[in-house]
Every structure is written in structure tokens, then in C-alpha cells.
Design an enzyme around this catalytic site. Structure first.
Site, PDB file in Angstrom:
ATOM      1  N   ARG A  20      57.545   1.720 -29.920  1.00 22.57           N
ATOM      2  CA  ARG A  20      56.810   1.900 -28.672  1.00 22.57           C
ATOM      3  C   ARG A  20      57.677   1.610 -27.453  1.00 22.57           C
ATOM      4  O   ARG A  20      57.527   2.233 -26.406  1.00 22.57           O
ATOM      5  CB  ARG A  20      55.540   1.078 -28.685  1.00 22.57           C
ATOM      6  CG  ARG A  20      54.475   1.858 -29.441  1.00 22.57           C
ATOM      7  CD  ARG A  20      53.383   1.014 -30.033  1.00 22.57           C
ATOM      8  NE  ARG A  20      52.487   1.839 -30.825  1.00 22.57           N
ATOM      9  CZ  ARG A  20      52.657   2.108 -32.110  1.00 22.57           C
ATOM     10  NH1 ARG A  20      53.727   1.664 -32.749  1.00 22.57           N
ATOM     11  NH2 ARG A  20      51.798   2.838 -32.777  1.00 22.57           N
ATOM     12  N   GLU A  28      59.432   4.677 -27.010  1.00 23.39           N
ATOM     13  CA  GLU A  28      58.495   5.653 -26.466  1.00 23.39           C
ATOM     14  C   GLU A  28      58.312   5.438 -24.959  1.00 23.39           C
ATOM     15  O   GLU A  28      58.288   6.408 -24.179  1.00 23.39           O
ATOM     16  CB  GLU A  28      57.150   5.523 -27.183  1.00 23.39           C
ATOM     17  CG  GLU A  28      56.100   6.498 -26.711  1.00 23.39           C
ATOM     18  CD  GLU A  28      54.778   6.320 -27.441  1.00 23.39           C
ATOM     19  OE1 GLU A  28      54.072   7.326 -27.580  1.00 23.39           O
ATOM     20  OE2 GLU A  28      54.453   5.180 -27.853  1.00 23.39           O
ATOM     21  N   SER A  53      73.119  -2.000 -14.770  1.00 21.31           N
ATOM     22  CA  SER A  53      73.975  -2.654 -15.739  1.00 21.31           C
ATOM     23  C   SER A  53      73.152  -3.207 -16.892  1.00 21.31           C
ATOM     24  O   SER A  53      72.063  -3.754 -16.691  1.00 21.31           O
ATOM     25  CB  SER A  53      74.748  -3.802 -15.078  1.00 21.31           C
ATOM     26  OG  SER A  53      75.504  -4.504 -16.038  1.00 21.31           O
TER      27      SER A  53
END
Length: 158
Positions: free
Chosen positions: A94, A97, A120
Site C-alpha cells: 500500500r 500504491e 534527498s
């Protein structure tokens, strides 16, 4: 050993037995990951990630960890190896995702607010909290990375 396929790479955890031993030692010593990180003087997310086999740990922290857990230094020194990273755990899926869905928007907003550049991942801090909410507790993840401007020091077309 080098992984032979993408699936193997994503599911393989280097030093799985050693990590399981350290995770048991954490519990046996009566620590939470957050409490252990406080004693170590490190970020709780970083230390927990290290104890999941996903971070390189400097030798001095391997030794400090051994002392706090009451285990021989040899039992922690494997953490000083650079790990293979990746996993297919549901939470990690997730997180991927979220980045796949919102990453392009985050990139555009970074450019819009900070000019062309990148965030960074070295000069970087991260924290995780669970915040109570009447509709169900909320996970709050804070990323704090230095804005790195493109240097234009090389020979580029611009």
C-alpha cells in the site's frame, strides 16, 4: 547470493534466521522498537527497519545494540552488511500504491513550490505515529527530505 528473479528479489530477506533471533532478543529484553530506539539514540523507524533487514547499520550501532540486548556482538554484526531490499507485505504494497498514485502529484508540487530539483533520501528523516480518530485511528507518516536543486555542473542540453 544474487537473486535470480524479480519475485525472488521482492520476497527474499537476507539473514532471515539472524533477524528472527534479534527480534526475539528485543522482546526477551523487554523492549519495544520505540523504546530500544530511544536507548540507542536513533530514529524508531530506522531502527525497526534495520531489525527487519532493510537498513545498513554502522558497526558502532551493532555493538551498542548487542550491549542493550545482552547478546554477543557477533549476533548483531551481520547488520553491518548492505541488505537486499524489498518486500510484498500488504502494508508495504500500500505504501508503494500511495507513491504510484500520488507520486507524480507530489513531484509536481515539489517543483511548483521549490523549483526544479529532487528530495534527498540521504539527508532525510521519517517518523510514524498512530493518531486516534473517532472514525478509526489514523496513520501519520512524516517525510522530511532536503530539497536538492539540480546543479547544472555537467554538460547538459540546457
Amino acid at each position: 547470493m544474487t537473486p535470480m528473479s524479480n519475485a525472488e528479489y521482492l520476497t527474499r530477506v537476507q539473514f532471515a534466521d539472524e533477524l528472527a533471533g534479534l527480534q526475539k532478543a528485543v522482546k526477551a529484553a523487554g523492549y519495544t522498537y520505540e523504546g530500544l530506539a530511544k536507548e540507542m539514540g536513533t530514529n524508531k523507524v530506522w531502527l525497526t527497519s534495520a531489525l527487519q533487514g532493510q537498513q545498513w547499520v554502522p558497526e558502532e550501532y551493532c555493538k551498542k545494540l548487542a550491549g542493550l540486548l545482552g547478546v554477543p556482538e557477533e549476533q548483531t554484526m551481520f547488520l553491518n552488511n548492505h541488505p537486499y531490499k524489498g518486500n510484498t507485505d500488504p502494508i508495504l504494497y500500500r505504501l508503494h500504491e500511495v507513491l504510484d498514485t500520488y507520486g507524480p502529484a507530489i513531484k509536481e508540487l515539489i517543483h511548483e513550490k521549490g523549483g526544479n530539483g529532487i528530495m534527498s533520501a540521504i539527508d532525510f528523516a521519517i517518523d510514524v505515529d498512530i493518531v486516534p480518530d473517532e472514525h478509526g485511528d489514523r496513520v501519520v507518516i512524516t517525510w522530511n527530505g532536503k530539497l536538492l536543486k539540480y546543479s547544472k555542473m555537467g554538460e547538459y542540453p540546457w
